[in-house]
Motif scaffolding. Sequence first.
Motif, PDB file in Angstrom:
ATOM      1  N   ILE A  55       0.855  -1.181   0.000  1.00  0.00           N
ATOM      2  CA  ILE A  55       0.000   0.000   0.000  1.00  0.00           C
ATOM      3  C   ILE A  55       0.896   1.238   0.000  1.00  0.00           C
ATOM      4  CG2 ILE A  55      -1.764   1.275   1.275  1.00  0.00           C
ATOM      5  CD1 ILE A  55      -2.580  -1.475   2.476  1.00  0.00           C
ATOM      6  N   PHE A  56       0.824   2.065  -1.021  1.00  0.00           N
ATOM      7  CA  PHE A  56       1.737   3.192  -1.159  1.00  0.00           C
ATOM      8  C   PHE A  56       1.374   4.355  -0.231  1.00  0.00           C
ATOM      9  CE2 PHE A  56       2.425   0.794  -5.018  1.00  0.00           C
ATOM     10  CZ  PHE A  56       3.793   0.896  -5.211  1.00  0.00           C
ATOM     11  N   ASN A  57       0.103   4.676  -0.130  1.00  0.00           N
ATOM     12  CA  ASN A  57      -0.318   5.826   0.683  1.00  0.00           C
ATOM     13  C   ASN A  57      -0.744   5.358   2.083  1.00  0.00           C
ATOM     14  OD1 ASN A  57      -0.959   8.490   1.331  1.00  0.00           O
ATOM     15  ND2 ASN A  57      -3.036   8.342   0.490  1.00  0.00           N
ATOM     16  N   TYR A  58       0.129   4.591   2.729  1.00  0.00           N
ATOM     17  CA  TYR A  58      -0.243   3.987   4.009  1.00  0.00           C
ATOM     18  C   TYR A  58      -0.355   5.006   5.151  1.00  0.00           C
ATOM     19  CZ  TYR A  58       4.826   4.226   4.740  1.00  0.00           C
ATOM     20  OH  TYR A  58       6.131   4.653   4.859  1.00  0.00           O
ATOM     21  N   LYS A  59       0.184   6.199   4.965  1.00  0.00           N
ATOM     22  CA  LYS A  59       0.086   7.203   6.031  1.00  0.00           C
ATOM     23  C   LYS A  59      -1.323   7.778   6.152  1.00  0.00           C
ATOM     24  CE  LYS A  59       4.941   8.648   6.027  1.00  0.00           C
ATOM     25  NZ  LYS A  59       5.881   9.784   5.891  1.00  0.00           N
ATOM     26  N   LYS A  60      -2.096   7.736   5.062  1.00  0.00           N
ATOM     27  CA  LYS A  60      -3.445   8.313   5.094  1.00  0.00           C
ATOM     28  C   LYS A  60      -4.544   7.274   4.871  1.00  0.00           C
ATOM     29  CE  LYS A  60      -2.008  12.909   3.521  1.00  0.00           C
ATOM     30  NZ  LYS A  60      -2.206  13.962   2.492  1.00  0.00           N
ATOM     31  N   PHE A  61      -4.189   6.183   4.205  1.00  0.00           N
ATOM     32  CA  PHE A  61      -5.163   5.151   3.853  1.00  0.00           C
ATOM     33  C   PHE A  61      -4.957   3.931   4.741  1.00  0.00           C
ATOM     34  CE2 PHE A  61      -6.026   1.252   1.448  1.00  0.00           C
ATOM     35  CZ  PHE A  61      -7.350   1.439   1.089  1.00  0.00           C
ATOM     36  N   SER A  62      -6.044   3.430   5.376  1.00  0.00           N
ATOM     37  CA  SER A  62      -5.932   2.316   6.316  1.00  0.00           C
ATOM     38  C   SER A  62      -6.805   1.144   5.881  1.00  0.00           C
ATOM     39  CB  SER A  62      -6.337   2.770   7.728  1.00  0.00           C
ATOM     40  OG  SER A  62      -6.341   1.677   8.614  1.00  0.00           O
ATOM     41  N   TYR A  63      -6.169   0.060   5.415  1.00  0.00           N
ATOM     42  CA  TYR A  63      -6.893  -1.177   5.149  1.00  0.00           C
ATOM     43  C   TYR A  63      -7.411  -1.820   6.438  1.00  0.00           C
ATOM     44  CZ  TYR A  63      -7.372  -3.221   0.479  1.00  0.00           C
ATOM     45  OH  TYR A  63      -7.809  -3.564  -0.780  1.00  0.00           O
ATOM     46  N   PRO A  64      -6.598  -1.834   7.533  1.00  0.00           N
ATOM     47  CA  PRO A  64      -7.102  -2.427   8.784  1.00  0.00           C
ATOM     48  C   PRO A  64      -8.402  -1.785   9.276  1.00  0.00           C
ATOM     49  CG  PRO A  64      -4.729  -2.162   8.912  1.00  0.00           C
ATOM     50  CD  PRO A  64      -5.164  -1.478   7.648  1.00  0.00           C
ATOM     51  N   ALA A  65      -8.605  -0.498   9.008  1.00  0.00           N
ATOM     52  CA  ALA A  65      -9.837   0.154   9.450  1.00  0.00           C
ATOM     53  C   ALA A  65     -11.065  -0.474   8.797  1.00  0.00           C
ATOM     54  CB  ALA A  65      -9.786   1.650   9.122  1.00  0.00           C
ATOM     55  N   ALA A  66     -10.919  -0.940   7.555  1.00  0.00           N
ATOM     56  CA  ALA A  66     -12.053  -1.508   6.833  1.00  0.00           C
ATOM     57  C   ALA A  66     -12.188  -3.015   6.999  1.00  0.00           C
ATOM     58  CB  ALA A  66     -11.929  -1.168   5.340  1.00  0.00           C
ATOM     59  N   TYR A  67     -11.069  -3.717   7.295  1.00  0.00           N
ATOM     60  CA  TYR A  67     -11.123  -5.183   7.245  1.00  0.00           C
ATOM     61  C   TYR A  67     -10.711  -5.898   8.532  1.00  0.00           C
ATOM     62  CZ  TYR A  67     -11.930  -4.529   2.293  1.00  0.00           C
ATOM     63  OH  TYR A  67     -12.479  -4.148   1.087  1.00  0.00           O
ATOM     64  N   SER A  68     -10.061  -5.227   9.466  1.00  0.00           N
ATOM     65  CA  SER A  68      -9.696  -5.912  10.712  1.00  0.00           C
ATOM     66  C   SER A  68     -10.076  -5.147  11.967  1.00  0.00           C
ATOM     67  CB  SER A  68      -8.185  -6.209  10.729  1.00  0.00           C
ATOM     68  OG  SER A  68      -7.436  -5.007  10.735  1.00  0.00           O
ATOM     69  N   GLN A  69     -10.644  -3.941  11.825  1.00  0.00           N
ATOM     70  CA  GLN A  69     -11.183  -3.148  12.930  1.00  0.00           C
ATOM     71  C   GLN A  69     -10.132  -2.810  13.995  1.00  0.00           C
ATOM     72  OE1 GLN A  69     -13.071  -6.351  12.220  1.00  0.00           O
ATOM     73  NE2 GLN A  69     -13.462  -5.013  10.492  1.00  0.00           N
ATOM     74  N   SER A  70      -8.875  -2.809  13.630  1.00  0.00           N
ATOM     75  CA  SER A  70      -7.813  -2.501  14.590  1.00  0.00           C
ATOM     76  C   SER A  70      -7.504  -1.003  14.646  1.00  0.00           C
ATOM     77  CB  SER A  70      -6.541  -3.281  14.236  1.00  0.00           C
ATOM     78  OG  SER A  70      -6.101  -2.974  12.932  1.00  0.00           O
ATOM     79  N   VAL A 177     -17.986  -2.364   4.537  1.00  0.00           N
ATOM     80  CA  VAL A 177     -18.587  -1.240   5.239  1.00  0.00           C
ATOM     81  C   VAL A 177     -18.539  -1.582   6.728  1.00  0.00           C
ATOM     82  CG1 VAL A 177     -20.936  -2.170   4.954  1.00  0.00           C
ATOM     83  CG2 VAL A 177     -20.596   0.254   5.455  1.00  0.00           C
ATOM     84  N   VAL A 178     -18.083  -0.613   7.549  1.00  0.00           N
ATOM     85  CA  VAL A 178     -17.837  -0.862   8.972  1.00  0.00           C
ATOM     86  C   VAL A 178     -18.299   0.333   9.798  1.00  0.00           C
ATOM     87  CG1 VAL A 178     -16.108  -1.447  10.724  1.00  0.00           C
ATOM     88  CG2 VAL A 178     -15.792  -2.212   8.373  1.00  0.00           C
ATOM     89  N   TYR A 179     -18.882   0.027  10.953  1.00  0.00           N
ATOM     90  CA  TYR A 179     -19.136   1.026  11.989  1.00  0.00           C
ATOM     91  C   TYR A 179     -18.302   0.630  13.194  1.00  0.00           C
ATOM     92  CZ  TYR A 179     -21.502   3.780  15.591  1.00  0.00           C
ATOM     93  OH  TYR A 179     -21.772   4.650  16.618  1.00  0.00           O
ATOM     94  N   ASN A 180     -17.407   1.524  13.639  1.00  0.00           N
ATOM     95  CA  ASN A 180     -16.455   1.187  14.693  1.00  0.00           C
ATOM     96  C   ASN A 180     -16.286   2.379  15.636  1.00  0.00           C
ATOM     97  OD1 ASN A 180     -14.403   0.257  16.297  1.00  0.00           O
ATOM     98  ND2 ASN A 180     -12.973  -0.176  14.631  1.00  0.00           N
ATOM     99  N   THR A 181     -16.633   2.176  16.908  1.00  0.00           N
ATOM    100  CA  THR A 181     -16.479   3.232  17.923  1.00  0.00           C
ATOM    101  C   THR A 181     -15.232   3.018  18.770  1.00  0.00           C
ATOM    102  OG1 THR A 181     -17.720   2.041  19.637  1.00  0.00           O
ATOM    103  CG2 THR A 181     -18.985   3.399  18.091  1.00  0.00           C
ATOM    104  N   ASN A 182     -14.398   2.056  18.419  1.00  0.00           N
ATOM    105  CA  ASN A 182     -13.247   1.580  19.192  1.00  0.00           C
ATOM    106  C   ASN A 182     -13.658   0.564  20.260  1.00  0.00           C
ATOM    107  OD1 ASN A 182     -11.055   2.825  17.942  1.00  0.00           O
ATOM    108  ND2 ASN A 182     -11.364   4.726  19.080  1.00  0.00           N
ATOM    109  N   LYS A 183     -14.838   0.704  20.830  1.00  0.00           N
ATOM    110  CA  LYS A 183     -15.337  -0.287  21.784  1.00  0.00           C
ATOM    111  C   LYS A 183     -16.249  -1.307  21.095  1.00  0.00           C
ATOM    112  CE  LYS A 183     -15.110   2.483  26.023  1.00  0.00           C
ATOM    113  NZ  LYS A 183     -15.894   3.018  27.184  1.00  0.00           N
ATOM    114  N   TYR A 184     -17.132  -0.830  20.238  1.00  0.00           N
ATOM    115  CA  TYR A 184     -18.069  -1.689  19.526  1.00  0.00           C
ATOM    116  C   TYR A 184     -17.806  -1.575  18.029  1.00  0.00           C
ATOM    117  CZ  TYR A 184     -20.637  -1.077  23.930  1.00  0.00           C
ATOM    118  OH  TYR A 184     -20.992  -1.013  25.246  1.00  0.00           O
TER     119      TYR A 184
END
Length: 289
Positions: A55-70, A177-184
Amino acid sequence: LNLYSSKFGVDLYYRKTGSDFKIRSSSGFDLNTPIKNLNFNGLQSKIKGLNAYWIFNYKKFSYPAAYSQSTNQRKSAGSLMAGFSYSQHNISFDYEKLPGEVRAQLHDALLFKKVKYSDYSINVGYGYNWVFAKNWVSNLSLLPAIAYKKSKIDDTPNTDNHWIKDINFDLITRAAVVYNTNKYFVGASLVMHTYDYRKRNFSLTNTFGTVRVYAGFNFWKRKEFRLETLPEKWDIFCRKARENGEQYAGFFQTVHRVKVKDTRLILSVDTPFFAQWANGPENKQSLRN
């Protein structure tokens, strides 16, 4: 098995189909009764492989946010991606289980029992995370690939010396598509691989995918930064905010002094403009959150 990190990702996969297929329709045959939704158990496919990408633009683009919720994606961003794949395909086809009328008219190229081929590909594509509401992110990624395929039909190596005819095109598709509050968190994702195999008298498109629907709760997720240690770790905090695409990462970098008093965090900036901006009701509430 999927591994998602900020800079790269890896997919390891193995799939084996059943044999309960249906022939939805047919063409090119002179039949007394057209074929429609005919049960057929003479086909089976197996696939195993590896896919890796950067992933080239890893500083601004996050795959984990969409696929692993980390992590969380706070601001929409996209990235160019590039990688390679290797896979092995085994396709069994028992043409003798076809209706007699069809079997009698089959082209010689389809009178085989097994096709085995190895697929080597280089893929280049683009992914985009769209933050359409607070704590929500959706992703769509397409990675087209140029692939070289080396095959055997009924355990006999392909004797075609024109290697250019073994070049085909593949495609890796991801959507989430993800909804993530950090807790849920709750969400759904799709990962789909499409492989194209073409010869002069025979072609096959093989597609498999995985759909996940999930919900969860982070029981022991600890905050990376505590209030009392923020002054000494402020530079690290700013860098993390920038890498995660946090909304106020730019403002944090204008802060030249950080102080903690009781349960309050006091930020000092150089210009009255930023001080006035930070003390605006909406921005002040967002910074507190």
